[in-house]
Design a protein around this motif. Sequence first.
Motif, PDB file in Angstrom:
ATOM      1  N   LEU A 117      12.207  14.790  29.430  1.00 57.83           N
ATOM      2  CA  LEU A 117      12.301  14.273  28.065  1.00 57.83           C
ATOM      3  C   LEU A 117      10.951  14.387  27.365  1.00 57.83           C
ATOM      4  O   LEU A 117      10.871  14.839  26.207  1.00 57.83           O
ATOM      5  CB  LEU A 117      12.757  12.816  28.078  1.00 57.83           C
ATOM      6  N   ASP A 118       9.889  13.987  28.048  1.00 58.13           N
ATOM      7  CA  ASP A 118       8.555  14.047  27.445  1.00 58.13           C
ATOM      8  C   ASP A 118       8.173  15.486  27.096  1.00 58.13           C
ATOM      9  O   ASP A 118       7.633  15.756  26.013  1.00 58.13           O
ATOM     10  CB  ASP A 118       7.517  13.463  28.400  1.00 58.13           C
ATOM     11  N   GLU A 119       8.451  16.410  28.013  1.00 55.90           N
ATOM     12  CA  GLU A 119       8.097  17.808  27.778  1.00 55.90           C
ATOM     13  C   GLU A 119       8.923  18.414  26.645  1.00 55.90           C
ATOM     14  O   GLU A 119       8.443  19.284  25.911  1.00 55.90           O
ATOM     15  CB  GLU A 119       8.284  18.632  29.055  1.00 55.90           C
ATOM     16  N   ALA A 120      10.166  17.954  26.500  1.00 49.10           N
ATOM     17  CA  ALA A 120      11.012  18.476  25.421  1.00 49.10           C
ATOM     18  C   ALA A 120      10.375  18.227  24.064  1.00 49.10           C
ATOM     19  O   ALA A 120      10.468  19.065  23.150  1.00 49.10           O
ATOM     20  CB  ALA A 120      12.395  17.837  25.478  1.00 49.10           C
ATOM     21  N   VAL A 121       9.724  17.075  23.913  1.00 47.06           N
ATOM     22  CA  VAL A 121       9.047  16.750  22.647  1.00 47.06           C
ATOM     23  C   VAL A 121       7.682  17.421  22.579  1.00 47.06           C
ATOM     24  O   VAL A 121       7.330  18.065  21.585  1.00 47.06           O
ATOM     25  CB  VAL A 121       8.909  15.223  22.495  1.00 47.06           C
TER      26      VAL A 121
ATOM     27  N   ILE B 174      14.561  12.927  21.697  1.00 47.23           N
ATOM     28  CA  ILE B 174      15.572  13.141  22.724  1.00 47.23           C
ATOM     29  C   ILE B 174      15.870  11.797  23.386  1.00 47.23           C
ATOM     30  O   ILE B 174      14.978  10.969  23.569  1.00 47.23           O
ATOM     31  CB  ILE B 174      15.100  14.194  23.755  1.00 47.23           C
ATOM     32  N   LEU B 175      17.127  11.609  23.720  1.00 45.20           N
ATOM     33  CA  LEU B 175      17.622  10.345  24.269  1.00 45.20           C
ATOM     34  C   LEU B 175      18.579  10.659  25.409  1.00 45.20           C
ATOM     35  O   LEU B 175      19.437  11.534  25.272  1.00 45.20           O
ATOM     36  CB  LEU B 175      18.355   9.564  23.167  1.00 45.20           C
ATOM     37  N   ALA B 176      18.430   9.976  26.535  1.00 38.96           N
ATOM     38  CA  ALA B 176      19.317  10.221  27.677  1.00 38.96           C
ATOM     39  C   ALA B 176      19.672   8.906  28.345  1.00 38.96           C
ATOM     40  O   ALA B 176      18.896   7.944  28.314  1.00 38.96           O
ATOM     41  CB  ALA B 176      18.655  11.151  28.683  1.00 38.96           C
ATOM     42  N   GLN B 177      20.866   8.878  28.931  1.00 40.81           N
ATOM     43  CA  GLN B 177      21.253   7.754  29.781  1.00 40.81           C
ATOM     44  C   GLN B 177      21.896   8.275  31.053  1.00 40.81           C
ATOM     45  O   GLN B 177      22.681   9.230  31.025  1.00 40.81           O
ATOM     46  CB  GLN B 177      22.246   6.809  29.093  1.00 40.81           C
ATOM     47  N   VAL B 178      21.536   7.643  32.164  1.00 39.97           N
ATOM     48  CA  VAL B 178      22.176   7.884  33.450  1.00 39.97           C
ATOM     49  C   VAL B 178      22.949   6.629  33.826  1.00 39.97           C
ATOM     50  O   VAL B 178      22.406   5.520  33.758  1.00 39.97           O
ATOM     51  CB  VAL B 178      21.148   8.204  34.547  1.00 39.97           C
TER      52      VAL B 178
ATOM     53  N   THR C 277      13.836   7.806  26.618  1.00 40.03           N
ATOM     54  CA  THR C 277      13.693   8.436  25.318  1.00 40.03           C
ATOM     55  C   THR C 277      12.315   9.071  25.200  1.00 40.03           C
ATOM     56  O   THR C 277      11.381   8.735  25.939  1.00 40.03           O
ATOM     57  CB  THR C 277      13.863   7.435  24.155  1.00 40.03           C
ATOM     58  N   ALA C 278      12.187   9.972  24.269  1.00 35.63           N
ATOM     59  CA  ALA C 278      10.902  10.511  23.861  1.00 35.63           C
ATOM     60  C   ALA C 278      11.044  10.977  22.415  1.00 35.63           C
ATOM     61  O   ALA C 278      12.133  11.364  21.990  1.00 35.63           O
ATOM     62  CB  ALA C 278      10.458  11.660  24.760  1.00 35.63           C
TER      63      ALA C 278
ATOM     64  N   ARG D 247      13.461   6.897  18.969  1.00 31.91           N
ATOM     65  CA  ARG D 247      14.866   6.978  19.357  1.00 31.91           C
ATOM     66  C   ARG D 247      15.222   5.750  20.190  1.00 31.91           C
ATOM     67  O   ARG D 247      14.422   5.284  21.008  1.00 31.91           O
ATOM     68  CB  ARG D 247      15.138   8.252  20.153  1.00 31.91           C
ATOM     69  N   GLY D 248      16.425   5.232  19.967  1.00 35.12           N
ATOM     70  CA  GLY D 248      16.858   4.033  20.670  1.00 35.12           C
ATOM     71  C   GLY D 248      18.172   4.236  21.375  1.00 35.12           C
ATOM     72  O   GLY D 248      18.954   5.131  21.021  1.00 35.12           O
ATOM     73  N   PRO D 249      18.479   3.415  22.374  1.00 38.33           N
ATOM     74  CA  PRO D 249      19.684   3.604  23.186  1.00 38.33           C
ATOM     75  C   PRO D 249      20.978   3.438  22.416  1.00 38.33           C
ATOM     76  O   PRO D 249      22.016   3.930  22.854  1.00 38.33           O
ATOM     77  CB  PRO D 249      19.550   2.541  24.283  1.00 38.33           C
ATOM     78  N   GLU D 250      20.954   2.758  21.279  1.00 43.12           N
ATOM     79  CA  GLU D 250      22.169   2.547  20.495  1.00 43.12           C
ATOM     80  C   GLU D 250      22.350   3.582  19.387  1.00 43.12           C
ATOM     81  O   GLU D 250      23.303   3.480  18.597  1.00 43.12           O
ATOM     82  CB  GLU D 250      22.157   1.145  19.876  1.00 43.12           C
ATOM     83  N   ASP D 251      21.465   4.567  19.316  1.00 38.78           N
ATOM     84  CA  ASP D 251      21.574   5.588  18.269  1.00 38.78           C
ATOM     85  C   ASP D 251      22.928   6.279  18.292  1.00 38.78           C
ATOM     86  O   ASP D 251      23.383   6.759  19.342  1.00 38.78           O
ATOM     87  CB  ASP D 251      20.496   6.667  18.449  1.00 38.78           C
ATOM     88  N   ARG D 252      23.571   6.357  17.125  1.00 40.38           N
ATOM     89  CA  ARG D 252      24.770   7.171  16.970  1.00 40.38           C
ATOM     90  C   ARG D 252      24.352   8.603  16.648  1.00 40.38           C
ATOM     91  O   ARG D 252      23.319   8.834  16.009  1.00 40.38           O
ATOM     92  CB  ARG D 252      25.647   6.651  15.831  1.00 40.38           C
TER      93      ARG D 252
END
Length: 373
Positions: free
Chosen positions: A24-28, A36-40, A50-51, A62-67
């Motif tokens: 995620l960090d490298e993507a930015v 970028i936002l991810a959940q496992v 996030t990053a 970016r936040g975990p609740e982002d639509r």
Amino acid sequence: MKDAAPTARVTHRRRDHGAAQCVLDEAVREGGVPGILAQVRDGGGHWTGTAGVADTRTGRERGPEDRFRIGSITKTFTATVVLQLAAEGRLALTDPVERWLPGILTGKAAHDGTTTTVRQLLDHTSGIFNYTHDQSALRSQESCTPEELVAIAASHPADFPAGTGWAYSNTNYIVAGMIVERVTGRTLTDEIADRITRPLRLTGTSLPLATDPTLPSPHARHYTRLFSPDPDAPVHDATELDTTPYWAAGGMISTVGDLTRYFGALLGGQLLRPEQQRELLTMVQTQNWLPRSTYGCGVSRLLLPSGTAVWGMGGALFGSWSYVYGTRDGTHMLAVNINADWTEGRWQDPIGIFTDLLEAEFSYGCALGFALP
């Protein structure tokens, strides 16, 4: 562009996700994406990383609740409804399209609704032309009805006779959505809500009405270069978007948490009866699509470079690319979204980032047998 500090939130973490956060960090940092936002979701708990930013103007992280708009992941929801209707005996996957939508294909540019089945719509073996390949026709009108989208497709020759090949076609799922509405007498929006999003409490997931171009809050801004490969192409804000050209094939909105919950339930057999679950996961070989992939009913199987197999779906729309993949039984799922449609550096497109993220999270799977068919 403000580079927001990476953020990670952990609930009952079962294993370390440091390698995923590094991607995620490298993507930015190297890939040049805004955020970028991810959940496992794994073993009853979840990790969110996030990053970057949701809004380049304000610098909001970016936040975990982002639509965000999920593009073709919508197809999985549409297919789930169709499979549930089949389980209820209200339609059969062997039904010809002509039974439910008389005349919509028959006799038009070599398309044949009498020989094209519902199953062939769901697994992209129908041969129906993909209407999104005719961008001039789509641009000629401000919004589109499903009937108009199918008419665009039917004005072109079929790619092949039904059942004799494979070609990814958004038209298949527009037709499938129309069949849902014909069978039930209700909107596809209502069917998805009553059958999937409400029972699973997917509070951030919806198929918007045709008249609503907005994204509910909180949401990430969606930034697009209109899929131009030019790194100097102008960036446009596509957060508000007319999704009528995508509807049952790509018009939905969701969150990473909702996506991991939904695919965990679907792959885990909670939404379909055993016969329909087998149909969901009966795969055919793809062509000219994602490398080393097969496709079932709205669900695909990817074989990662390491040899690990993952099941799920991906989607892309202007300014929003998403993946949600995991183990076949749905017990370990990863969902990710980038609020842009480009990458820089060593990745050609966001799929490269997603592949590296899946490898970071699932590469141990070869030893556990997840790479087996």
